[in-house]
Write a protein that holds these residues in place. Structure first.
Motif, mmCIF file in Angstrom:
data_model
loop_
_atom_site.group_PDB
_atom_site.id
_atom_site.type_symbol
_atom_site.label_atom_id
_atom_site.label_comp_id
_atom_site.label_asym_id
_atom_site.label_seq_id
_atom_site.Cartn_x
_atom_site.Cartn_y
_atom_site.Cartn_z
ATOM 1 N N LYS A 40 7.975 0.343 6.246
ATOM 2 C CA LYS A 40 8.185 0.992 4.861
ATOM 3 C C LYS A 40 8.925 0.357 4.091
ATOM 4 C CE LYS A 40 7.824 5.519 6.886
ATOM 5 N NZ LYS A 40 7.068 5.012 8.200
ATOM 6 N N ALA A 41 9.770 -0.463 4.125
ATOM 7 C CA ALA A 41 10.743 -1.485 2.996
ATOM 8 C C ALA A 41 9.647 -2.477 2.363
ATOM 9 C CB ALA A 41 11.593 -1.981 3.623
ATOM 10 N N LEU A 42 8.848 -2.889 3.526
ATOM 11 C CA LEU A 42 7.824 -3.956 2.832
ATOM 12 C C LEU A 42 6.912 -3.337 2.108
ATOM 13 C CD1 LEU A 42 6.953 -6.916 3.203
ATOM 14 C CD2 LEU A 42 5.487 -6.311 5.139
ATOM 15 N N ILE A 43 5.975 -2.409 2.390
ATOM 16 C CA ILE A 43 5.039 -1.827 1.775
ATOM 17 C C ILE A 43 5.646 -1.230 0.722
ATOM 18 C CG2 ILE A 43 3.406 0.040 1.762
ATOM 19 C CD1 ILE A 43 2.609 -2.462 3.445
ATOM 20 N N GLY A 44 6.579 -0.440 0.579
ATOM 21 C CA GLY A 44 7.313 0.216 -0.490
ATOM 22 C C GLY A 44 7.737 -0.925 -1.585
ATOM 23 N N ALA A 45 8.321 -1.772 -1.251
ATOM 24 C CA ALA A 45 8.748 -3.021 -2.068
ATOM 25 C C ALA A 45 7.643 -3.781 -2.873
ATOM 26 C CB ALA A 45 9.560 -4.038 -1.422
#
Length: 198
Positions: free
Chosen positions: A89-94
């Motif tokens: 989620k951190a990767l996709i969200g960023a």
């Protein structure tokens, strides 16, 4: 034997410090590196966008590898189960927020996808006492299409390639909504004691 206390068989537990969890950690570290490359200069320099794409691709590959390793070699841990989806989620969200800040992706797409991910995460916490609902095939397809769409939008594409990137992103948005609804239905069935859809 009779008269001797019965003991439960020892079930080996995977160590937290294993290769699968290390790859998850690498993915978390790559998130700020990806953002740094994405925002170099005005955020639209061809070389740095290509570098951001490379880092994003490596991070996505670690996502595929750590899950496969954990399942195949018994490296599943509570830590990994918790941190792996957070890293995703951190990767996709960023990536989504970064692209929207640069004007390369409408904010409504970012809001729809992140709202779905947040909703599913909260739903998992609510139904946790009933057991974990496994990821569906649709969810896995959604994740793959999202990654491809984001990767294409990171690249400095023009013409028909740019149009293709938008088509893939719209498909990702639709899949995000559909799989979110499907997950909700599965969670409701599970909470009522009926088998959730696998």
């Amino acid at each position: 034997m009779p008269g001797q206390p019965q003991t439960d068989p020892v079930v080996p537990r995977a160590r937290v410090a294993n290769l699968a969890n290390a790859l998850t950690g690498v993915r978390l570290i790559l998130v700020p590196v990806f953002l740094a490359f994405l925002f170099v200069g005005d955020g639209h320099e061809t070389f740095w966008r290509a570098m951001a794409f490379t880092v994003f691709t490596v991070a996505v590959i670690t996502d595929r590898l750590d899950g496969a390793l954990a399942r195949s070699y018994g490296m599943v841990t509570e830590f990994g189960t918790l941190i792996d989806p957070l890293a995703d989620k951190a990767l996709i969200g960023a990536a989504l927020i970064g692209l929207s800040m640069l004007g390369d992706l409408p904010w409504w797409v970012t809001v729809v996808i992140l709202a779905r991910e947040l909703g599913v995460t909260l739903l998992r916490l609510v139904v946790l006492r009933h057991g974990v609902i496994p990821a569906s095939r649709g969810g896995k397809v959604k994740t793959t299409v999202q990654a491809v769409a984001i990767g294409l939008l990171i690249l400095p594409l023009t013409g028909a390639w740019a149009t293709g990137a938008w088509i893939v992103m719209l498909a990702a948005a639709v899949l995000t909504i559909l799989t979110g609804v499907d997950y909700f239905i599965s969670a409701v069935r599970d909470s009522r004691g009926r088998p959730a859809r696998q």
